[in-house]
Design an enzyme around this catalytic site. Sequence first.
Site, mmCIF file in Angstrom:
data_model
loop_
_atom_site.group_PDB
_atom_site.id
_atom_site.type_symbol
_atom_site.label_atom_id
_atom_site.label_comp_id
_atom_site.label_asym_id
_atom_site.label_seq_id
_atom_site.Cartn_x
_atom_site.Cartn_y
_atom_site.Cartn_z
ATOM 1 N N THR A 103 26.098 29.844 43.523
ATOM 2 C CA THR A 103 27.497 30.188 43.250
ATOM 3 C C THR A 103 28.291 28.886 43.209
ATOM 4 O O THR A 103 27.910 27.890 43.847
ATOM 5 C CB THR A 103 28.103 31.081 44.340
ATOM 6 O OG1 THR A 103 28.147 30.316 45.539
ATOM 7 C CG2 THR A 103 27.296 32.335 44.558
ATOM 8 N N GLU B 158 26.263 36.824 42.509
ATOM 9 C CA GLU B 158 25.511 37.631 43.476
ATOM 10 C C GLU B 158 25.127 38.997 42.926
ATOM 11 O O GLU B 158 24.302 39.698 43.505
ATOM 12 C CB GLU B 158 26.364 37.847 44.742
ATOM 13 C CG GLU B 158 26.556 36.620 45.596
ATOM 14 C CD GLU B 158 27.750 35.762 45.191
ATOM 15 O OE1 GLU B 158 28.152 35.812 44.022
ATOM 16 O OE2 GLU B 158 28.274 35.042 46.051
ATOM 17 N N LYS C 246 50.888 38.119 50.454
ATOM 18 C CA LYS C 246 51.489 39.141 51.299
ATOM 19 C C LYS C 246 52.913 38.712 51.612
ATOM 20 O O LYS C 246 53.132 37.723 52.291
ATOM 21 C CB LYS C 246 50.670 39.320 52.576
ATOM 22 C CG LYS C 246 50.527 40.770 52.915
ATOM 23 C CD LYS C 246 49.448 41.014 53.930
ATOM 24 C CE LYS C 246 49.247 42.520 54.067
ATOM 25 N NZ LYS C 246 48.323 42.866 55.103
ATOM 26 N N TRP D 283 51.790 43.721 49.786
ATOM 27 C CA TRP D 283 50.963 42.948 48.879
ATOM 28 C C TRP D 283 51.591 42.838 47.505
ATOM 29 O O TRP D 283 52.096 43.815 46.961
ATOM 30 C CB TRP D 283 49.586 43.613 48.706
ATOM 31 C CG TRP D 283 48.720 43.451 49.902
ATOM 32 C CD1 TRP D 283 49.118 43.020 51.137
ATOM 33 C CD2 TRP D 283 47.330 43.724 50.001
ATOM 34 N NE1 TRP D 283 48.065 43.001 51.994
ATOM 35 C CE2 TRP D 283 46.953 43.428 51.331
ATOM 36 C CE3 TRP D 283 46.373 44.174 49.115
ATOM 37 C CZ2 TRP D 283 45.646 43.584 51.775
ATOM 38 C CZ3 TRP D 283 45.078 44.334 49.556
ATOM 39 C CH2 TRP D 283 44.719 44.037 50.867
HETATM 40 P P1 ADP Z 1 32.226 32.195 41.859
HETATM 41 O O1 ADP Z 1 32.162 33.412 42.744
HETATM 42 O O2 ADP Z 1 31.389 31.103 42.319
HETATM 43 O O3 ADP Z 1 33.613 31.854 41.417
HETATM 44 P P2 ADP Z 1 31.262 33.871 39.825
HETATM 45 O O4 ADP Z 1 31.181 33.617 38.393
HETATM 46 O O5 ADP Z 1 30.140 34.533 40.461
HETATM 47 O O6 ADP Z 1 31.532 32.526 40.489
HETATM 48 O O7 ADP Z 1 32.635 34.613 40.072
HETATM 49 C C1 ADP Z 1 32.720 35.952 40.394
HETATM 50 C C2 ADP Z 1 34.144 36.345 40.555
HETATM 51 O O8 ADP Z 1 34.854 36.240 39.328
HETATM 52 C C3 ADP Z 1 34.328 37.771 40.975
HETATM 53 O O9 ADP Z 1 34.105 37.962 42.340
HETATM 54 C C4 ADP Z 1 35.764 38.013 40.557
HETATM 55 O O10 ADP Z 1 36.678 37.502 41.493
HETATM 56 C C5 ADP Z 1 35.890 37.205 39.298
HETATM 57 N N1 ADP Z 1 35.716 38.105 38.145
HETATM 58 C C6 ADP Z 1 34.641 38.304 37.395
HETATM 59 N N2 ADP Z 1 34.892 39.196 36.416
HETATM 60 C C7 ADP Z 1 36.172 39.586 36.559
HETATM 61 C C8 ADP Z 1 37.034 40.508 35.864
HETATM 62 N N3 ADP Z 1 36.638 41.197 34.806
HETATM 63 N N4 ADP Z 1 38.290 40.644 36.340
HETATM 64 C C9 ADP Z 1 38.731 39.964 37.412
HETATM 65 N N5 ADP Z 1 37.976 39.087 38.092
HETATM 66 C C10 ADP Z 1 36.714 38.889 37.678
#
Ligand code: ADP
Length: 549
Positions: A189, A335, A443, A448
């Site tokens: 990640t 993940e 917040k 929120w």
């Molecule tokens: P990292 O967690 O290392 O930033 P990832 O590519 O695994 O890399 O990121 C995953 C995160 O990206 C998700 O947990 C979410 O917060 C965000 N994410 C992915 N797709 C979407 C989406 N369609 N809308 C909003 N957030 C998204």
Amino acid sequence: MRSTMQDVQLTIGSILEHGTNLHGDSEVVTATPDGVRSASYAEVRGQVGRLANALRGLGITGDQRVGTFQWNNTEHLAAYLAIPSMGAVLHTLNIRLFPEQLVYVANHAEDKVVIVDDSLVGLLAPQLGQLDTVEHVIVAGPDAASADLDALRATGKQIHLYDDLLSAQEEDTSWPDVDERDAAAMCYTSGTTGNPKGVVYSHRSAWLHSQMVTTGNVGGMTWEDRVLPIVPMFHANAWGLVYAAMMSGASLCMPDRWLQAEPLVRFIQQSRPTLSGAVPTIWNDVLQYLDAHTDVRLDSIRRILCGGSAVPVSLQKALADRHGLEMRQAWGMTETSPVASAAGVPVGVSGEEQWRYRGGQGRLVCGVQGRITADDGSVLPNDDEAVGEVEVRGPWITGAYYESDDPEVDAKFHDGWLRTGDVGRIDQLGYITLTDRAKDVIKSGGEWISSVDLENALMGHPDVLEAAVVGIPDEKWQERPLASVVLKEGATTTPAELRAHLAKDFAKWQLPDAFAFIDQVPRTSVGKFDKKVLRKEYADGDLDVHTAD
Ligand code: ADP
């Protein structure tokens, strides 16, 4: 009673054999500086065999890790297929990691060999000496021979040219029996907190995830398709698009390093993909390009998958209305392999109402379960009202990190569920609506405020190119939203005007009272808005903040 079905293993090798034997005429097309180069899947099969034999020759055995430091191209496809099929583990290295993170992940995974693109030699060379376990580097690509090989050799590693190495090998190879639960690939990640964490995918998880990506609710892929993964193969498996294409017999269009709007549009016109996937920032750039070049039509594309961060409805509408491009939002993370949900619209819903679904993160796909939990860990109902952290589980959701010594890592799992760090709600039909990342929630006075909703609305303003909203400390309200806004070229607007625009959809207390006009929203290594940097810039007094009145 036991089933009488055969115990045939779900392996990457089976995807390789299916794709290249039964769909040998399908092709992989890779962008070059002046056009494209292509190879049939039957030819790729030969390359895969030679690559596997070459890696054996370099001493790769068992589940040793082979790193790739590559763009999306034919050679990376061959690595995706050869390394897991030979029982080894494909470790896709993110070329955009900060140098110390790259060193950390390659050492942590104990990569033995790294395959690097000719165009990325200059990026890898300065760190290569610190990649302690790496013994061999293979330089791939049409210009490998003219890359700065001396810089690599200076590290004392053994350096090989891909074509030379492979041309000395046989195509035929014998694949070992692989257990579907063995590791096929790993990805770290991007590590917004602490060191990057390794996620290990099994053959089975990759197989099931890829097949789900082919289904109509997600990609809807057939062998008539041509799939353009713009999302890098070094980031979350290119969303499973590569294996999914091979499973479907669909051809692949690989953009290599040309990800800017102009060359990308040219490549789309030449390679004529029907399905593509990339993060919203790429499509935003493409939109600006198409708006400025009204004679250009991307008429081969029937669906765009988009995710990685929230996909603004304004972007989806502009691409659909002005350029005939249909987008489908998907949600997931490294993940979760990554696809966990996709934003198809329920039967019978149309017109304006469809945007409630298309603007959200989508409906959970079969295989993934999702729930919402409160701060105290109690499970809240999936009633589209309760807001909390989204937790998921399923056969392609990780249950642990690879040999992590991060003391906070256990907090990522909860009774066998993965805590996603995303905050939002889920409805009875399984549609997820995210309002924030847990670490980004705002917040204000105990209530929120959704940064995602504010960003979407700001990006719907005709003068705004990009917007990122963060919480800033406030004496009276604890936190208040600050909007950092990038204007389109030549556009001018004021905080008061932006507030008036937002006031149509938000309560007065939710409106940002502080605005900063910036040149670009800072990005993480995977191209997402880096809110940490914005908060720090604000704290350091580096942002030119205007108030609305
Ligand atoms: P990292 O967690 O290392 O930033 P990832 O590519 O695994 O890399 O990121 C995953 C995160 O990206 C998700 O947990 C979410 O917060 C965000 N994410 C992915 N797709 C979407 C989406 N369609 N809308 C909003 N957030 C998204």
